[in-house]
Write a protein that holds these residues in place. Sequence first.
Motif: not given
Length: 376
Positions: A209-219, A277-294
Motif C-alpha cells: 500500500e505504501v508503494i501503491q500510494a506513492k505510485l498514484v501520487g498520494k504518498s 509471479l505475474i506470469q502465473a497470475n496474469q489475470s490478478v497481477l498483469g495490470a500491476q507490473r510496476e507495483l509488483v516489481e517494486q
Amino acid sequence: MKASSMRRTASRIVLTSALTATLGAAAACSSSAPSSAAAPGAGGGPGAAPVTVTLALDWTPNTNHTGIFVAQQLGYFKAAGIDLKIVPYGSTAPETLVSTHRADFGISYQDGLTEAVATGGDLTSVFAITQKTDVVIGVRADSGISSPKQLDGRTYAGYGSPLEVPMLKYVIKQAGGTGSFKDVTLNTDAYQALYAGQADFALPEPTWEVIQAKLVGKSLNTFDLSVYGFPAIYSALIATSHQYLNAHPDTARKFLAAVLKGYQYATAHPAQAANLLIQANQSVLGAQRELVEQSAALEAAQYYQDSNGQIGVQSEARWKALTDFLYANGILADASGKKSTAEPDVSTLYTNAYLPTASPAAGQPSSSMSTDSGMP
C-alpha cells in the motif's frame, strides 16, 4: 491487492468460532488421510508417482507468495516429487483448513496462528516468509505529523482486528503520548481513507500500500513499530498441522526445501521472480507490473532474510515476545470464546526442524543451523 495481518484478521474475524465449530467435525473424520494421501514419510523418488501437497493461500496472489510461485514455475516442486495444488483464497481461513486437515499447508501470520492455537487448533509454523513486520503506522505526507505521539486525539482507520488498538496504544505511549485516539473501521485502502479525510492514521503495508500510494501520487509518511519497541511480527508464514508433520515428515522436508529454493531465487533475482509471479497470475497481477516489481524488490532487500542472511528460520525470542503481548492484553481466547487463562507453549507454535540445515539467500555463504524448535 495484498493483505496485511491486520486486514486478514478482520476479513476472517469469525476464525475462532469457525475453527471451534469445525474441530469436532474434524475429529469425527480424523481417520481419513490428509490430502497428500501418501504413506508416512513419503515424498517421491526416482520413478515414483508425485505426492500431492495442498497449500491454502491467505489472500489473492501477491509478493508474499513470490517464492512459492517461483518454485512452481521453475519446477522445484516437481523435482522434489511433489505435485503442488494451490488452494485459492476463499471464505474459509487457511488456519481452519490446515487445523481441520483439509489442507496440508497454509499461508498464515504470527498473531493469527497464535490466536487459532489458543482456541485448540492443530497448527504450527514451519517457514517464516517475512522476517520483518510488514505493517507500519501511516499518515499523509502533508499531515505535519512527525511522531506517533502526535496521534493522541486523532482518528485511526483500522480493520477491527484485536491486536490493532493495544499495539497502537503501546507505540504511541512509547513515543511520549497518552495512547488515546478514536477508532473507526476501514472499508477502503489505507491511503485512500487518509486522503479522503476519513482518518488521520492507518496501518498500511510498506511492501504494497505504501508503494501503491506513492505510485498514484498520494504518498505516506510512515513510522516503524519496532523503532518504538513493539515486538517484531512474522507477518507472513507457512503453517501446517502437527498431525501432518507426524504422518509425512519427509514430504514436509521436501516441500519446504523447494519453497526455500523459491525464496532464495526471489531474493537473488527479484525482477525475474516478479515476472514469474505475474506470469502465473496474469489475470490478478498483469495490470500491476510496476507495483509488483517494486514490491518484489523491497521484499528481497529487506523482508525475506533475517539479520544473518537466512531465509525461512524463526526465533523463539520473537515468538515469545509477541505471545506475551497477546496474552497480557487479553487478546487470546479459548475454545469457548473466553479469555485464555494460560499462555500457549511457544515451543508448539513453530519449528525449524523441517528446514534444510542451512537457508541463506542464493549466492550467499551457508552457515549451519540448529534444527531444534528454537533459534534466538
